[in-house]
Design an enzyme around this catalytic site. Structure first.
Site, PDB file in Angstrom:
ATOM      1  N   SER A 264       0.645  -1.326   0.002  1.00 54.77           N
ATOM      2  CA  SER A 264       0.160  -0.115  -0.077  1.00 54.77           C
ATOM      3  C   SER A 264       0.784   1.152   0.011  1.00 54.77           C
ATOM      4  CB  SER A 264      -0.710  -0.129   1.181  1.00 54.77           C
ATOM      5  OG  SER A 264      -0.245   0.305   2.479  1.00 54.77           O
ATOM      6  N   LYS A 265       0.311   2.263  -0.282  1.00 58.02           N
ATOM      7  CA  LYS A 265       0.878   3.741  -0.163  1.00 58.02           C
ATOM      8  C   LYS A 265       1.502   3.805   1.290  1.00 58.02           C
ATOM      9  CE  LYS A 265      -0.278   8.309  -0.745  1.00 58.02           C
ATOM     10  NZ  LYS A 265       0.790   8.816   0.161  1.00 58.02           N
ATOM     11  N   ARG A 266       0.623   3.413   2.184  1.00 64.88           N
ATOM     12  CA  ARG A 266       1.357   3.589   3.571  1.00 64.88           C
ATOM     13  C   ARG A 266       2.640   3.039   3.600  1.00 64.88           C
ATOM     14  NH1 ARG A 266      -2.239   2.015   8.088  1.00 64.88           N
ATOM     15  NH2 ARG A 266      -4.183   2.655   6.441  1.00 64.88           N
ATOM     16  N   GLY A 268       5.005   2.480   1.629  1.00 60.69           N
ATOM     17  CA  GLY A 268       5.911   3.213   0.897  1.00 60.69           C
ATOM     18  C   GLY A 268       6.193   4.380   1.700  1.00 60.69           C
ATOM     19  N   ASP A 269       5.253   5.193   2.271  1.00 61.66           N
ATOM     20  CA  ASP A 269       5.396   6.334   3.207  1.00 61.66           C
ATOM     21  C   ASP A 269       6.341   6.123   4.310  1.00 61.66           C
ATOM     22  OD1 ASP A 269       3.939   7.696   1.176  1.00 61.66           O
ATOM     23  OD2 ASP A 269       2.128   8.038   2.378  1.00 61.66           O
TER      24      ASP A 269
END
Ligand code: GLU
Length: 507
Positions: A264-266, A268-269
């Protein structure tokens, strides 16, 4: 239907394209090119509530940046358009009514409140409510299977809201074939009668997707694993229409670096890597998400990394050009299990590409950075510098940190090194060195080296006493390639000027 291979990438324009989506597009592209077929882009924009205006352009830009452009799609010529589902609404209506007329689908007037009551009733008894053969004709559900023709007409003409549901066959074993997963059997009795047409006059994904794949003569549907549960319905829809089915291949999920759950994008962050090919600005909240392009990845490195996330070539080979991928890619060698995303490996691919890209190409990219800084140098000079420092670079941006002293004088000096190397007497020694350098006529790296070394020897002092402060003066730190190469490239005047500055600032 022709036997030509035609595949499609069918994203919904709901936001930036996740790298999992890019991989789906890539596998479609590779398969199409390998088979001499067509790669179609179809925008599935029937869900108005999730529609994001800049998403379609983002998808197109991403495919172009990756070097995997579509042959047919929005903005391109093709015989199967339009390629946006919102422009094909009339078709979906026509085909849905055909199903109703042929007793393969039916009107359902149940309100969402009524359906909620059924759901809760079932839950209270520990059961799950499914709208299907089991209850659709028992009288508690309100649909055209139990109402009279007149009643149905009356409800419709008086403006009552309705949906159209697929009439799943009863007691049938649906046999599915998937190139990646093999044969799968599903009992039609466990399927629910999915909505094909919504009360807002729009088709659902299932109906529009199957109608379009048929009309666009798609031969192979290659898509993410999350659509596998829909495959039985899609097969039944093809049968209901009497159409030839395409072949299917469902690709494994991209998993988090720890291996569990969808990437998920999370993730990556949290771990510091992008999950999108290009940076993306969310128009609603202004939030900017990182992209591989802006982070400095070469598109071919990015594509190479993605290709191996889920496909196993069966050899040790890891570096593949797009042409080689097109040749070697094999749908039958796509893994069933999820592919763990590995940010370090991603960087490794970029490093490999940086090292193998000809200096000339890297120099062109680096030149753009230099021009932005107001530095104009001949391209063959930049190419030579790239050759000297590239070994330690992963991204083009790194080249600046590794070689800025070839272009500009250091702004500061490493404090630790200055303290250690700039001692009593160093300034005087450097002043003498300036005089020596002034006399050197031939400024080739070899000649400067031999003259300065001879001068140090004649003074009977250690080499380090001269070489270290000299390096510090020219580079600002005790690093960089061969010192006499640096002197040669920056030239006599600049070498002397930097020595003067160092004497002034460190002396
Ligand atoms: N619109 C669907 C998506 O966004 C397409 C799925 C398919 O390829 O059938 O993923």
């Amino acid at each position: 239907m022709s036997s030509r291979v035609r595949v499609r990438f069918a994203p919904s324009p709901t936001g930036p394209l996740h790298i999992g989506g890019v991989r789906t597009a890539l596998y479609n592209y590779l398969f199409a090119k390998q088979q001499g077929g067509d790669f179609v882009l179809r925008i599935e924009d029937t869900d108005q509530t999730r529609y994001v205006a800049n998403a379609e352009q983002y998808i197109i830009d991403s495919l172009n940046w990756c070097g995997i452009p579509f042959d047919e799609g929005p903005g391109k010529k093709g015989n199967y358009g339009p390629y946006r589902q919102s422009e094909r609404k009339h078709l979906y209506r026509e085909y849905t009514y055909w199903l109703v007329d042929n007793n393969k689908a039916y009107y359902a007037f149940d309100t969402s409140e009524e359906l909620d009551v059924h759901r809760k009733d079932h839950e209270a008894k520990g059961k799950t409510f499914i709208y299907n053969w089991h209850n659709r004709e028992k009288g508690r559900l309100v649909n055209s299977l139990v109402l009279s023709k007149e009643e149905v007409q009356h409800r419709i003409s008086s403006g009552e809201k309705y949906v159209i549901r697929f009439k799943n066959p009863e007691g049938q074993t649906v046999v599915l074939n998937d190139i990646v997963r093999g044969r799968i059997e599903v009992d039609s009795n466990v399927l629910d009668d999915k909505i094909l047409f919504k009360s807002d006059g729009m088709p659902t994904y299932h109906l529009a997707n199957v109608v379009d794949d048929h009309l666009m003569e798609i031969s192979h549907v290659i898509r993410g694993e999350e659509w596998l549960p829909s495959l039985a319905l899609h097969n039944l829809l093809y049968e209901a229409f009497g159409w030839k089915k395409p072949e299917f291949a469902h690709l494994p999920l991209l998993l988090k670096p720890i291996g569990k759950g969808k990437l998920s994008k999370r993730d990556g962050d949290k771990l510091g890597f992008p999950v999108f090919p290009l940076a993306y600005k969310n128009e609603k909240d202004g939030e900017i998400s990182r992209g591989y392009r802006e982070d400095g990845y070469f598109p071919d490195a990015f594509i190479n990394m993605l290709a191996l996330l889920g496909w196993n070539p069966g050899t040790e080979k890891e570096i593949y050009s797009l042409d080689e991928l097109t040749k070697d890619f094999d749908l039958a060698r796509v893994n069933k299990s999820g592919a763990k995303f590995n940010p370090d490996k991603t960087k490794w691919f970029q490093q490999q590409y940086m090292q193998h890209t000809p200096n000339e190409n890297v120099a062109n990219k680096f030149n753009a950075i230099l021009l932005e800084k107001g530095i104009e140098k001949p391209i063959d000079f930049i190419e030579t510098i790239v050759g000297l420092v590239k070994e330690r670079a992963v991204f083009v941006d790194d080249l600046w940190n590794l070689s800025s002293y070839f272009f500009v004088a250091p702004e500061s000096y490493d404090p630790k090194a200055s303290k250690k190397q700039w001692k009593e007497g160093t300034s005087e020694l450097m002043n003498e060195l300036i005089q020596k350098i002034e006399q050197i006529e031939n400024f080739s790296s070899e000649n400067v080296e031999s003259e300065i070394k001879a001068w140090i020897t004649s003074k009977e002092i250690g080499f380090g006493k001269v070489m270290q402060p000299l390096r510090l003066s020219l580079v600002g730190a005790l690093q960089g390639p061969h010192l006499f190469d640096i002197i040669h490239f920056i030239g006599k005047e600049e070498t002397i000027s930097r020595l003067h500055s160092a004497i002034e600032k460190l002396g």
